[in-house]
Design a protein around this motif. Sequence first.
Motif, PDB file in Angstrom:
ATOM      1  N   ALA A  26       0.830  -1.221   0.000  1.00  0.00           N
ATOM      2  CA  ALA A  26       0.000   0.000   0.000  1.00  0.00           C
ATOM      3  C   ALA A  26       0.858   1.262   0.000  1.00  0.00           C
ATOM      4  O   ALA A  26       0.469   2.287  -0.569  1.00  0.00           O
ATOM      5  N   SER A  27       2.046   1.177   0.606  1.00  0.00           N
ATOM      6  CA  SER A  27       2.895   2.385   0.658  1.00  0.00           C
ATOM      7  C   SER A  27       3.299   2.823  -0.747  1.00  0.00           C
ATOM      8  O   SER A  27       3.509   4.003  -1.007  1.00  0.00           O
ATOM      9  N   LEU A  28       3.401   1.855  -1.669  1.00  0.00           N
ATOM     10  CA  LEU A  28       3.786   2.209  -3.040  1.00  0.00           C
ATOM     11  C   LEU A  28       2.697   3.020  -3.747  1.00  0.00           C
ATOM     12  O   LEU A  28       2.958   3.689  -4.748  1.00  0.00           O
ATOM     13  N   SER A  29       1.471   2.949  -3.233  1.00  0.00           N
ATOM     14  CA  SER A  29       0.349   3.565  -3.947  1.00  0.00           C
ATOM     15  C   SER A  29       0.217   5.064  -3.698  1.00  0.00           C
ATOM     16  O   SER A  29      -0.710   5.683  -4.205  1.00  0.00           O
ATOM     17  N   ALA A  30       1.127   5.638  -2.920  1.00  0.00           N
ATOM     18  CA  ALA A  30       1.087   7.098  -2.707  1.00  0.00           C
ATOM     19  C   ALA A  30       2.506   7.625  -2.676  1.00  0.00           C
ATOM     20  O   ALA A  30       3.430   6.926  -2.256  1.00  0.00           O
ATOM     21  N   PHE A 261      -4.943   7.167  -0.659  1.00  0.00           N
ATOM     22  CA  PHE A 261      -4.219   5.918  -0.902  1.00  0.00           C
ATOM     23  C   PHE A 261      -3.127   5.781   0.165  1.00  0.00           C
ATOM     24  O   PHE A 261      -3.137   6.484   1.161  1.00  0.00           O
ATOM     25  N   GLY A 262      -2.191   4.885  -0.024  1.00  0.00           N
ATOM     26  CA  GLY A 262      -1.183   4.658   1.011  1.00  0.00           C
ATOM     27  C   GLY A 262      -1.843   3.959   2.204  1.00  0.00           C
ATOM     28  O   GLY A 262      -2.601   2.986   2.021  1.00  0.00           O
ATOM     29  N   PRO A 263      -1.639   4.447   3.444  1.00  0.00           N
ATOM     30  CA  PRO A 263      -2.206   3.780   4.622  1.00  0.00           C
ATOM     31  C   PRO A 263      -3.732   3.635   4.534  1.00  0.00           C
ATOM     32  O   PRO A 263      -4.291   2.628   4.977  1.00  0.00           O
ATOM     33  N   ALA A 264      -4.399   4.646   3.933  1.00  0.00           N
ATOM     34  CA  ALA A 264      -5.867   4.569   3.837  1.00  0.00           C
ATOM     35  C   ALA A 264      -6.288   3.398   2.952  1.00  0.00           C
ATOM     36  O   ALA A 264      -7.307   2.738   3.210  1.00  0.00           O
ATOM     37  N   LEU A 265      -5.480   3.113   1.939  1.00  0.00           N
ATOM     38  CA  LEU A 265      -5.802   1.989   1.058  1.00  0.00           C
ATOM     39  C   LEU A 265      -5.543   0.664   1.791  1.00  0.00           C
ATOM     40  O   LEU A 265      -6.333  -0.295   1.672  1.00  0.00           O
ATOM     41  N   ALA A 266      -4.479   0.637   2.586  1.00  0.00           N
ATOM     42  CA  ALA A 266      -4.209  -0.580   3.373  1.00  0.00           C
ATOM     43  C   ALA A 266      -5.391  -0.862   4.300  1.00  0.00           C
ATOM     44  O   ALA A 266      -5.854  -2.012   4.421  1.00  0.00           O
ATOM     45  N   ASP A 267      -5.912   0.187   4.944  1.00  0.00           N
ATOM     46  CA  ASP A 267      -7.059   0.003   5.841  1.00  0.00           C
ATOM     47  C   ASP A 267      -8.286  -0.506   5.082  1.00  0.00           C
ATOM     48  O   ASP A 267      -9.020  -1.362   5.569  1.00  0.00           O
ATOM     49  N   ALA A 268      -8.489   0.060   3.875  1.00  0.00           N
ATOM     50  CA  ALA A 268      -9.650  -0.375   3.082  1.00  0.00           C
ATOM     51  C   ALA A 268      -9.532  -1.856   2.722  1.00  0.00           C
ATOM     52  O   ALA A 268     -10.524  -2.589   2.704  1.00  0.00           O
ATOM     53  N   VAL A 269      -8.308  -2.300   2.460  1.00  0.00           N
ATOM     54  CA  VAL A 269      -8.110  -3.729   2.157  1.00  0.00           C
ATOM     55  C   VAL A 269      -8.389  -4.552   3.412  1.00  0.00           C
ATOM     56  O   VAL A 269      -9.084  -5.580   3.363  1.00  0.00           O
ATOM     57  N   ASP A 280      -2.021  -6.049  -5.019  1.00  0.00           N
ATOM     58  CA  ASP A 280      -0.923  -6.761  -5.693  1.00  0.00           C
ATOM     59  C   ASP A 280      -0.721  -6.201  -7.094  1.00  0.00           C
ATOM     60  O   ASP A 280       0.399  -6.012  -7.566  1.00  0.00           O
ATOM     61  N   ASP A 281      -1.856  -5.966  -7.739  1.00  0.00           N
ATOM     62  CA  ASP A 281      -1.812  -5.436  -9.099  1.00  0.00           C
ATOM     63  C   ASP A 281      -1.164  -4.047  -9.101  1.00  0.00           C
ATOM     64  O   ASP A 281      -0.304  -3.742  -9.941  1.00  0.00           O
ATOM     65  N   ILE A 282      -1.545  -3.206  -8.142  1.00  0.00           N
ATOM     66  CA  ILE A 282      -0.971  -1.857  -8.039  1.00  0.00           C
ATOM     67  C   ILE A 282       0.540  -1.955  -7.839  1.00  0.00           C
ATOM     68  O   ILE A 282       1.329  -1.324  -8.561  1.00  0.00           O
ATOM     69  N   ALA A 283       0.949  -2.757  -6.883  1.00  0.00           N
ATOM     70  CA  ALA A 283       2.388  -2.886  -6.596  1.00  0.00           C
ATOM     71  C   ALA A 283       3.121  -3.452  -7.810  1.00  0.00           C
ATOM     72  O   ALA A 283       4.199  -2.966  -8.188  1.00  0.00           O
ATOM     73  N   GLY A 284       2.529  -4.444  -8.440  1.00  0.00           N
ATOM     74  CA  GLY A 284       3.165  -5.067  -9.603  1.00  0.00           C
ATOM     75  C   GLY A 284       3.315  -4.101 -10.757  1.00  0.00           C
ATOM     76  O   GLY A 284       4.347  -4.064 -11.430  1.00  0.00           O
ATOM     77  N   ARG A 285       2.280  -3.319 -10.988  1.00  0.00           N
ATOM     78  CA  ARG A 285       2.345  -2.338 -12.082  1.00  0.00           C
ATOM     79  C   ARG A 285       3.427  -1.295 -11.835  1.00  0.00           C
ATOM     80  O   ARG A 285       4.205  -0.945 -12.718  1.00  0.00           O
ATOM     81  N   ILE A 286       3.447  -0.782 -10.612  1.00  0.00           N
ATOM     82  CA  ILE A 286       4.420   0.275 -10.296  1.00  0.00           C
ATOM     83  C   ILE A 286       5.842  -0.276 -10.422  1.00  0.00           C
ATOM     84  O   ILE A 286       6.706   0.306 -11.089  1.00  0.00           O
ATOM     85  N   LEU A 287       6.060  -1.420  -9.817  1.00  0.00           N
ATOM     86  CA  LEU A 287       7.406  -2.011  -9.878  1.00  0.00           C
ATOM     87  C   LEU A 287       7.764  -2.384 -11.312  1.00  0.00           C
ATOM     88  O   LEU A 287       8.906  -2.218 -11.750  1.00  0.00           O
ATOM     89  N   GLY A 288       6.763  -2.882 -12.028  1.00  0.00           N
ATOM     90  CA  GLY A 288       7.006  -3.292 -13.414  1.00  0.00           C
ATOM     91  C   GLY A 288       7.429  -2.121 -14.283  1.00  0.00           C
ATOM     92  O   GLY A 288       8.332  -2.234 -15.119  1.00  0.00           O
TER      93      GLY A 288
END
Length: 729
Positions: A26-30, A261-269, A280-288
């Motif tokens: 989730a940290s990658l998402s912000a 996003f970030g911590p708020a997205l982790a909480d939503a999950v 997973d998709d978000i992290a994979g896309r960013i890293l990819g």
Amino acid sequence: MTWHTTGGTGRDLAALVASMTLDEKASLSAGTDTWHTAAVPRLGVPAVKMTDGPNGARGATGADHLSLTTSVCIPSASALGATWDPAMVAQASGAVARQAREKSARVLLAPTVNLHRHPLWGRNFEAFSEDPFLTGRLAAAYIRAVQAEGVVATVKHLVCNETEHERRMCSSEVDERTLRELYLLPFEMAVKEAGVLAVMTSYNRLNGRYLADDARLLSDVLRGEWGFEGLVMTDWWALASTVDAAVAGLDIEMPGPGRAFGPALADAVRRGEVDESRLDDIAGRILGVFERVGALDDPGDGTEAPSDNEEDRAMARRVAAESMVLLANDGLLPLEPSSLSSIALIGPAAHRLALMGGGSARVRPHYSLSLAEALAARLGGSVRLLVEPGCALAGDASEAGAALDDEGALARAVEAARSADVAVVVVGTNDFWESESYDRTSMDLPGAQAELVRRVTAANPATVVVLNTGAPVSLPFAGQARALLQCWFGGLELAHALVDVLVGDAEPGGRLPVTLPVRVEHTPAFGNFPAEASEVRYGEGQLVGYRWYQARHLPVSFPFGHGLSYTTMRVGPVRASTGRLDEGGSLSLEVEVENTGARPGSEVVQVYVAPPGGGVASPGRPFRATRALKGFAKVRLAPGERTTVRIELNERSFAYYDVADTEWPELLERLGGVDRDRSPSFHRSESGWYVDPGTYQVEVGRSCEDIVARVGVEVVGRTGPIPRNAPVG
Ligand code: BGC
């Protein structure tokens, strides 16, 4: 999963994502601050830095503009649009990308591919053109060159961000066909033709929905239909929702720290509102995406050490000259310095040319040079230079615009013009008048500039008028000026390039990427700009730019595609590889071009497609523009040289987007079929790109009004839609 795993080291991204905790993913998402993404030090994932474009790599913003590190400043996008030259655009954007690397950034927030829908949009200078095909082709070249330097290009702003007025609230109200054929087309080309790695959503809403929450656009269209494998980020501070955006397909909220996003997205999950597989998709896309450009292994050392080198200077000078559009010339240009003893250089821009527009595109150039300095250097001491601003660029806070008594300044300018062999008067706007965050309120030149031109041209008929703007301005003097040159916001080498063109060391290689209208009341979006009650009605539909003026037979000051040369060219004859286009087929057009003059020069061969019936809607058929640009090529020829230009067309060049009419069967049933025979329309059950059969005219022109040859093509058409992954043209 469709993450990018090629490029870089080929590391196993699925394993990397699997080894991350929920919070790490989730940290990658912000972002963590204005420009950086989050690092995961435990796993060796570095923070990655972003920087604005599009006309330079700005670097991390300091407390004020002057604390920025300096940059190469290439001509703004409307100037790049005027080059009509993908290779030239690539040279310019490649330099910007190298500079991004020198500033330790691996993501460039560019190019901007919104359209010049209305001349008063504050950010027109930052966008290529009113035409979506020209925009898409040039943007694709820009993107490929950026990504070839190991920098992620970010095509922005998705979509219909064509006003600054209440830009975070307004909803652009656009019908689906217009959206597909005009505003989405450059994004589609950026994905399909250039494999762009990042998309930025816009501030505005589209048909009532914020773009960052728009699942249909982000997931169905961008990823599903076009096959986009990169990441989607927000515009700065544009995100307000967590669950809707995550489910829609958004990947990164910028800037950081994350609010939605970030911590708020982790909480939503954790609450089960967003599936962890999306994370997973978000992290994979960013890293990819970062892996693809090598940023996971080499994020840069964090320093900003931009180079100012000869190669970039020469490139910026060439591109600026290639973008200049000679609108009118009765032989006054090019100037012949050896036959002149004095030149009056007039206008507020004589001391300070506008190199770029304002807002996030603004960079701090490595250096600046005034036109007076550049002209003096070129002419040596042989020609006396009389420099007079004539008036202030009202609203300009710079010294060029401060300290002028209007009548006195005008009188001194007129006197200088009268006493010189030739007058060059440079008028325009600047980064105050054309900027992000607000639109212009008038198409008129600011201050007394129009009056200045009127008086100077009256005092000395041998006057060259130069327009230093990023977007169209009113030209009440268009008929008066013996020579009229549009030089745009031409970047840090503008002064040299302008001198090159004025004295004929270089050819004015540009052609208009926008129509120059006679008056703002004639423009397509007049009456629908900027907005009413938080809605921007795209009421002109597809009739944007030249499509509008041609359909309505409205006069223009200068048409789309127009631009003169210092030489003469013969265009034609034209041959088509086939007179018949079958289902799935393509055709290539061969156009002969010959430089029949005595100077080297360039020509832009423009290919338009005119539908059967000349665009007038017949009952049951969709309305089509009279003609639309579907191909172009720029050639440079020495005197007497001849070449053959090849331009490819395919089914999409003849197609339109038809929206499924799912209610039709029900309506028919309700009427018991009584109107069936009198209603020969197509009511399709599947939305998509369709080609109707018929004889189309493929037109070769030197502007949208100067058509020099036509070839009839019998298009067979198809009953079903063109496959979604088919190339655009
Ligand atoms: C602009 C974007 C820009 C971002 C970061 C926003 O205000 O709309 O184009 O990339 O700021 O500076």
